[in-house]
Motif scaffolding. Sequence first.
Motif, PDB file in Angstrom:
ATOM      1  N   ASP A 210      -6.759 -10.002 -10.748  1.00  0.00           N
ATOM      2  CA  ASP A 210      -5.595 -10.528 -10.041  1.00  0.00           C
ATOM      3  C   ASP A 210      -5.453  -9.907  -8.661  1.00  0.00           C
ATOM      4  OD1 ASP A 210      -4.032 -12.217 -12.191  1.00  0.00           O
ATOM      5  OD2 ASP A 210      -4.736 -10.405 -13.199  1.00  0.00           O
ATOM      6  N   LEU A 211      -5.986  -8.709  -8.497  1.00  0.00           N
ATOM      7  CA  LEU A 211      -5.908  -8.027  -7.211  1.00  0.00           C
ATOM      8  C   LEU A 211      -7.043  -7.017  -7.115  1.00  0.00           C
ATOM      9  CD1 LEU A 211      -4.302  -7.418  -4.566  1.00  0.00           C
ATOM     10  CD2 LEU A 211      -3.031  -5.701  -5.891  1.00  0.00           C
ATOM     11  N   HIS A 212      -7.716  -7.009  -5.955  1.00  0.00           N
ATOM     12  CA  HIS A 212      -8.722  -5.984  -5.669  1.00  0.00           C
ATOM     13  C   HIS A 212      -8.288  -5.239  -4.419  1.00  0.00           C
ATOM     14  CE1 HIS A 212     -12.805  -4.938  -3.699  1.00  0.00           C
ATOM     15  NE2 HIS A 212     -12.385  -3.910  -4.433  1.00  0.00           N
ATOM     16  N   LEU A 213      -8.129  -3.929  -4.536  1.00  0.00           N
ATOM     17  CA  LEU A 213      -7.804  -3.083  -3.398  1.00  0.00           C
ATOM     18  C   LEU A 213      -9.055  -2.305  -3.003  1.00  0.00           C
ATOM     19  CD1 LEU A 213      -4.331  -1.596  -4.412  1.00  0.00           C
ATOM     20  CD2 LEU A 213      -4.784  -3.461  -2.802  1.00  0.00           C
ATOM     21  N   ALA A 266      -0.797   1.974   3.630  1.00  0.00           N
ATOM     22  CA  ALA A 266      -1.731   0.897   3.953  1.00  0.00           C
ATOM     23  C   ALA A 266      -2.716   1.338   5.030  1.00  0.00           C
ATOM     24  CB  ALA A 266      -0.970  -0.347   4.407  1.00  0.00           C
ATOM     25  N   ARG A 267      -2.218   2.067   6.052  1.00  0.00           N
ATOM     26  CA  ARG A 267      -3.120   2.547   7.103  1.00  0.00           C
ATOM     27  C   ARG A 267      -4.099   3.577   6.562  1.00  0.00           C
ATOM     28  NH1 ARG A 267       1.584   2.383  10.281  1.00  0.00           N
ATOM     29  NH2 ARG A 267       1.940   4.614   9.863  1.00  0.00           N
ATOM     30  N   THR A 268      -3.613   4.517   5.759  1.00  0.00           N
ATOM     31  CA  THR A 268      -4.498   5.554   5.218  1.00  0.00           C
ATOM     32  C   THR A 268      -5.574   4.951   4.326  1.00  0.00           C
ATOM     33  OG1 THR A 268      -2.729   7.199   5.271  1.00  0.00           O
ATOM     34  CG2 THR A 268      -4.586   7.659   3.817  1.00  0.00           C
ATOM     35  N   CYS A 269      -5.164   4.021   3.470  1.00  0.00           N
ATOM     36  CA  CYS A 269      -6.108   3.421   2.518  1.00  0.00           C
ATOM     37  C   CYS A 269      -6.916   2.280   3.127  1.00  0.00           C
ATOM     38  CB  CYS A 269      -5.352   2.906   1.294  1.00  0.00           C
ATOM     39  SG  CYS A 269      -4.516   4.192   0.342  1.00  0.00           S
ATOM     40  N   PRO A 272      -4.640  -4.223   3.389  1.00  0.00           N
ATOM     41  CA  PRO A 272      -3.496  -4.975   3.910  1.00  0.00           C
ATOM     42  C   PRO A 272      -2.191  -4.565   3.231  1.00  0.00           C
ATOM     43  CG  PRO A 272      -5.343  -6.437   3.435  1.00  0.00           C
ATOM     44  CD  PRO A 272      -5.685  -5.103   2.843  1.00  0.00           C
ATOM     45  N   ALA A 273      -1.151  -4.447   4.010  1.00  0.00           N
ATOM     46  CA  ALA A 273       0.145  -4.057   3.456  1.00  0.00           C
ATOM     47  C   ALA A 273       0.629  -5.055   2.413  1.00  0.00           C
ATOM     48  CB  ALA A 273       1.169  -3.923   4.583  1.00  0.00           C
TER      49      ALA A 273
END
Length: 869
Positions: A210-213, A266-269, A272-273
């Motif tokens: 459902d979601l890939h980060l 979001a910036r560190t990782c 997308p926010a």
Amino acid sequence: MSQPRPIGDQVRTTCAYCGVGCGIVATRTGARAVEIKGDPEHPANRGRLCSKGTHLGETVGLEGRLLHPIIGKRRASWDKALDLVAKRFKQAIAEHGPDSVAFYVSGQLLTEDYYVANKLMKGFIGSGNIDTNSRLCMSSAVAGHVRAFGEDVVPASYDDLDAADLIILVGSNTAWCHPIVYQRIRARCDAGAKLVVIDPRRTETCEGADLHLAIRPGSDVALMNGLLAHCREAGLVDEAYLAASVNVPEGFWDGVGEGSDLWSVARTCEVPAADLRRFYELFAAHPRTVTLFSQGINQSIRGTDQVNAILNLHLATGRIGKQGAAPFSITGQPNAMGGREVGGLASSLASHMDFAPENRARVQRFWASPTIAPKAGLKAVDLFRAMGEGRIKALWIMATNPAVSMPDAGAVREALARCPFVAISDVIAETDCTPFAHVRLPATGWGEKDGTVTNSERLVSRQRALFEAPGEARPDWWIIKEVGRRMGWPGDFAYARPADIFREHARLSAYQNDGTRLFDLGDKVAIGNADYQTMPPFRWGGDPFADGRFPTPDGRARLVAVSQMPLPAPLANWPMTLNTGRYRDQWHTMTRTGLSPKLSRHREEPLVEVHPEDAAAQGLEDGGLARVSTPQGASLFRVQFSTGQRRSEIFTPIHWTDRQSTGGRTGLLPRPLVDPHSGQPGFKSTPAKIEAVAPAWRGFLITTEAMERPDCLWATRVTVPGGMLFELEGDGDAQAIEAKLPRGERIESFDRARGSHRVAVMRDGRLVAALFRTERGILPRREWLVEQLGQAATAALLAGAPPGAREDRGPIICLCFDVGLKTIVAAIGSQQLTTVEAVGAALSAGTNCGSCRPSIRRILEENRSAANG
């Protein structure tokens, strides 16, 4: 020692590979032949097996086995070999003290083997210097568990997956590395659960999620702290649970909140926010959450903090000790957990005890031993560093290959060369470590061993012997106890069978325990030999933490303050980041899986996966060669373009060694930097560079006869039906390779315009070898030529293909049913197939072990996208 089973008998045993711990029903069909099926009664797999387990029967032959003790390069008797090991260890201890000797052991050992080795080193030699290759894969999980729970307890079982509404996979390509667990996850998702995958790479595990980060490597603490800060702001922290069961250090919440707003995380990782917000929303909406984590978390110089960031999240939200809610460390090796139970790690004593004075005294009383290790021993990286510095005078390596698997493996080889005495117990005669061995001791392998293993969910299962021990091979526990007897302790190592060791192990776990440790096998202390033989799988520890109590002095868990460390900027000379890991159908250094023609088909060469834009910038060609370099060393790999790679990051597999390839030696490359708490090396984030390599010619060699790997720039070997296949590329004259072809009548052809040469070697009218080489031409496909090995000659041999059209199936996707990519694509088009189940019904692909189902799902999606223009 156990007796082999008669031909035709069915034996319930446990798989030899990963920590899933699948049960197997094995039927012996010949002297060294066995039929393998999944055990439908085993709770870990319920009858399912992955591709590796399915093809275990192809790996039980005696090719390459060490069958007799060897001193130097000469065969020796067991008495002489064991006497020499005992003598050299006693000599080193007498001259330099007990910390001058060490054991380096393995998650391939059974618990009984591990127990005897730990007892000998820590309780009788009196040193903590026994460590295991499990240090390389799960010791950060151990350290994190101890910091949070007070004991190394995995508070989950596979049954929790069946009850979860949200499953989070962190740093785990579960579809490839734990396929049976992944199939259980997919079944739960098909019933409505959500799946989130957190991994810098887009792997097969991401298909259908459902979601890939795709977070930046090393940013896991920022991600988990950000989620925890969000949970506190949203009122999702379980204050009642914290008040009753968890200690929260002063200032903890201030530390969590620092830099944990959505946009900063979001910036560190580098995600997308909007995706990050979606992750937060999924976590908030599904209290029954299981978070599985593996090497992507553990194999980091911040691994323990990353583990504790996950544990903090579950403790603070009360998602622990409840059905379908738990953090879940999934281990890589078949008995990494068993080794943790008996003290196989240098940082623990035995039975989940540390080196506190009262624990040392307790274990020494139980063993009635002359001494006890006064402190933790050297962890793996430090152990080999100490050896290189001349502080380790005698080393015993059991069932592992550190010359390949350790980080900075070149330095490890230098350390082994310097060690005055090296003993090796192994099933394989020639490994990358054996050139450094003074004594080699033949051990039994899977199918010959008898004892227990513990899987990732604390389930203890029996491994049972199918075959008699070949040659003079002996069980590891027998070898260790015989050395202990020769070192002067005959009565303390008087075991006659594995059941004797298991009973002692169970007694120690319960000895003066009184509920202080969850690990307690007290109900097994009086198990008889017959009951041990038939013992069904059982899980120790019950339902950990269901009562909100933890094995700490005050009965409370602990939140551990962890913060995201600054992530390093790319280095000018090393602009890429190297990640390493496993392939689906190979295992460790391929001493077992490399014997299987089926398993060799999935990935026949070691690949470096690189994003196409990075490849273009570096002048790399898809399918070409590239040199990957780090400050520790360099090795060659075959290039594979992959949009699943993040920019400036590359991935290589861990499996290839000097025995199979001139390249692909990933162990050379990582830095020997370790987590300060666990001592686990950081394999997942090494500064590197990559550059194209352009050989003068390329080719391949097939042969029915065993032969040394050809001496050229690139030569990789895989097993094929009837023989071997070498993929070759070189810079200089290839005549040296041609000179080493098997003897026989040669048929040759030349094409000087393309710089091509083809040679077929016949003997008694049958093909025994063929070499195809070219500078500018096209090489034929290998499949048909491999089928001709050992067959009568045909006029088409040098053409490389039979007359007329022959189906090109493409790369094999489904190993179990031998179904190729082009076959699947053609069936999708001609039969209008739209689901994985429909492909399975049409072609059988994906209907056995299920390992290929993510690939089939991706093929369907790509075909759908192409059809939509």
